[in-house]
Design a protein around this motif. Sequence first.
Motif, PDB file in Angstrom:
ATOM      1  N   TYR A 206     -56.864  73.981 -63.220  1.00  0.00           N
ATOM      2  CA  TYR A 206     -56.463  74.426 -64.403  1.00  0.00           C
ATOM      3  C   TYR A 206     -55.702  73.266 -65.396  1.00  0.00           C
ATOM      4  O   TYR A 206     -56.333  73.156 -66.648  1.00  0.00           O
ATOM      5  CB  TYR A 206     -55.756  75.861 -64.375  1.00  0.00           C
ATOM      6  CG  TYR A 206     -55.262  76.288 -65.661  1.00  0.00           C
ATOM      7  CD1 TYR A 206     -56.087  77.008 -66.434  1.00  0.00           C
ATOM      8  CD2 TYR A 206     -54.034  75.869 -66.276  1.00  0.00           C
ATOM      9  CE1 TYR A 206     -55.818  77.566 -67.862  1.00  0.00           C
ATOM     10  CE2 TYR A 206     -53.691  76.342 -67.574  1.00  0.00           C
ATOM     11  CZ  TYR A 206     -54.610  77.037 -68.271  1.00  0.00           C
ATOM     12  OH  TYR A 206     -54.465  77.548 -69.480  1.00  0.00           O
TER      13      TYR A 206
ATOM     14  N   THR B  88     -61.930  80.130 -63.721  1.00  0.00           N
ATOM     15  CA  THR B  88     -62.862  79.043 -63.236  1.00  0.00           C
ATOM     16  C   THR B  88     -61.794  78.394 -62.111  1.00  0.00           C
ATOM     17  O   THR B  88     -62.114  77.997 -61.164  1.00  0.00           O
ATOM     18  CB  THR B  88     -63.345  78.156 -64.308  1.00  0.00           C
ATOM     19  OG1 THR B  88     -63.934  78.451 -65.105  1.00  0.00           O
ATOM     20  CG2 THR B  88     -64.142  76.902 -63.613  1.00  0.00           C
TER      21      THR B  88
ATOM     22  N   TRP C 177     -68.505  83.601 -60.665  1.00  0.00           N
ATOM     23  CA  TRP C 177     -68.712  82.231 -61.061  1.00  0.00           C
ATOM     24  C   TRP C 177     -69.762  82.341 -62.248  1.00  0.00           C
ATOM     25  O   TRP C 177     -69.753  81.642 -63.139  1.00  0.00           O
ATOM     26  CB  TRP C 177     -69.560  81.265 -60.037  1.00  0.00           C
ATOM     27  CG  TRP C 177     -68.405  80.464 -59.204  1.00  0.00           C
ATOM     28  CD1 TRP C 177     -68.064  80.709 -57.774  1.00  0.00           C
ATOM     29  CD2 TRP C 177     -67.856  79.283 -59.795  1.00  0.00           C
ATOM     30  NE1 TRP C 177     -67.246  79.693 -57.529  1.00  0.00           N
ATOM     31  CE2 TRP C 177     -66.786  78.858 -58.591  1.00  0.00           C
ATOM     32  CE3 TRP C 177     -67.568  78.765 -60.993  1.00  0.00           C
ATOM     33  CZ2 TRP C 177     -65.965  77.748 -58.839  1.00  0.00           C
ATOM     34  CZ3 TRP C 177     -66.856  77.585 -60.997  1.00  0.00           C
ATOM     35  CH2 TRP C 177     -66.058  77.124 -59.932  1.00  0.00           C
TER      36      TRP C 177
ATOM     37  N   ALA D 281     -68.199  84.284 -65.270  1.00  0.00           N
ATOM     38  CA  ALA D 281     -67.205  83.084 -66.019  1.00  0.00           C
ATOM     39  C   ALA D 281     -67.933  82.024 -66.482  1.00  0.00           C
ATOM     40  O   ALA D 281     -67.514  81.640 -67.654  1.00  0.00           O
ATOM     41  CB  ALA D 281     -66.279  82.460 -64.907  1.00  0.00           C
ATOM     42  N   LEU D 282     -68.652  81.318 -65.972  1.00  0.00           N
ATOM     43  CA  LEU D 282     -69.455  80.310 -66.803  1.00  0.00           C
ATOM     44  C   LEU D 282     -70.513  80.582 -67.947  1.00  0.00           C
ATOM     45  O   LEU D 282     -70.609  80.103 -68.706  1.00  0.00           O
ATOM     46  CB  LEU D 282     -70.243  79.203 -65.527  1.00  0.00           C
ATOM     47  CG  LEU D 282     -69.559  78.728 -64.587  1.00  0.00           C
ATOM     48  CD1 LEU D 282     -70.098  77.922 -63.678  1.00  0.00           C
ATOM     49  CD2 LEU D 282     -68.485  77.588 -65.298  1.00  0.00           C
TER      50      LEU D 282
ATOM     51  N   GLN E  46     -68.299  81.550 -71.008  1.00  0.00           N
ATOM     52  CA  GLN E  46     -67.572  80.348 -71.498  1.00  0.00           C
ATOM     53  C   GLN E  46     -69.017  79.885 -72.218  1.00  0.00           C
ATOM     54  O   GLN E  46     -68.872  79.263 -73.450  1.00  0.00           O
ATOM     55  CB  GLN E  46     -67.048  79.488 -70.903  1.00  0.00           C
ATOM     56  CG  GLN E  46     -66.483  78.117 -71.443  1.00  0.00           C
ATOM     57  CD  GLN E  46     -65.685  78.536 -72.437  1.00  0.00           C
ATOM     58  OE1 GLN E  46     -64.449  79.074 -72.062  1.00  0.00           O
ATOM     59  NE2 GLN E  46     -66.173  78.570 -73.560  1.00  0.00           N
TER      60      GLN E  46
END
Length: 383
Positions: A29, A75, A98, A101-102, A105
């Motif tokens: 992070y 992430t 995964w 989230a990706l 974004q």
Amino acid sequence: MDMRTFTSPLAGIDPTNWLLAAAVAVGSYVILHGAVVLFRRHLARLSEQGRADRPAAELLKATLARTSKLALMVTALLLGLTVLDLGAPWDERVRHLWFIALGAQLALYLDRALSVGAQRYFRSRASAPDAPATVANTLMVWVLKTVLWVVFLLAVLSNVGIDVSTLVASLGIGGIAVALAVQNVLGDLFASLSIAVDKPFEVGDAISVAGFSGNVEHVGLKTTRIRSDSGEQIVIANAELLKNTLRNFKRMSTRRVQFSLRANPSTTRAQAAQVPGVLRAIIERQEGVRYDRVHLKSVTQEALEFDVVFHVLDPSYGRYMDIQQTILLAAMEAFEELGVSTVGASRHVLIERMPRPDNGKPAAPAKPAAALHNIVSTRKQPS
């Protein structure tokens, strides 16, 4: 009841692995957040120093500003989970996380890029840099963003194992039904978008279309409002507006003026030969006027017609009327000095009245010498 049924598959992982996973998550992070901040500052410096393409740098900087802290945290957490030895169910769930989230974004980045890109596109074509956002800008961004998030939602559903083919087919059929039901409204919406992109006119332009003329006050999603020359507001559908031939007077660089002057057919050849030169001198004396031509256009029993053409360099209607009035008054004065009459040819009509008999019987035709002759002169004025 067997308590082992409530035991989590993660319970058998060694605490050392948990600590390592937590450390990887926190470190990931910090690294991701720091990289985003540093990259944004670098783009800002490049834009200010002019060492990079300014539009591209501003677009990237605005796009990175849409980075979600929640997406960074998820992430980083997923990166920490990769060091754990997870079972089959959890391994598959992590892969789904995964993708979500990706994908989320990336969708946020594209959402911001669409807003900034459309804003820059319409601003570069606006009449003023500080002009408010147009209806077409709002409509285009809304449509593109809707398509973006619908595609993302369908991709997420497909990734988690839901069959979206039936949903896509239903959306397609529903979309066709809705389009048929509101085809007139959609036609006006796309016409509004066409007006904003092609710009046949803008707010404030003086236009003439469909038999009326006035100034454009507002271009909406469905209609355009025009303040007519006589004062009332005219509301016309955008699709109907584009179907007609439109004249935009504000974009005139010059105004071409053509009119005819008529002289009495009794005008002599010598007098007629002087008229073009006299009219040309009158036109060339006017400021802001470019002479084109003056010719004797026709010679008939009704009149001698002179064709006059010139250009007013100022396209405003008031200036054009002032110059034309000055030229016409000077032409009238010049015709008087040349002895050229602008009165049309005269016609004489002979009316013969028969005397009424006293006994009621038809009277014999009167002799021409005894008939009453009235001569009525009629003159045909030049149009």
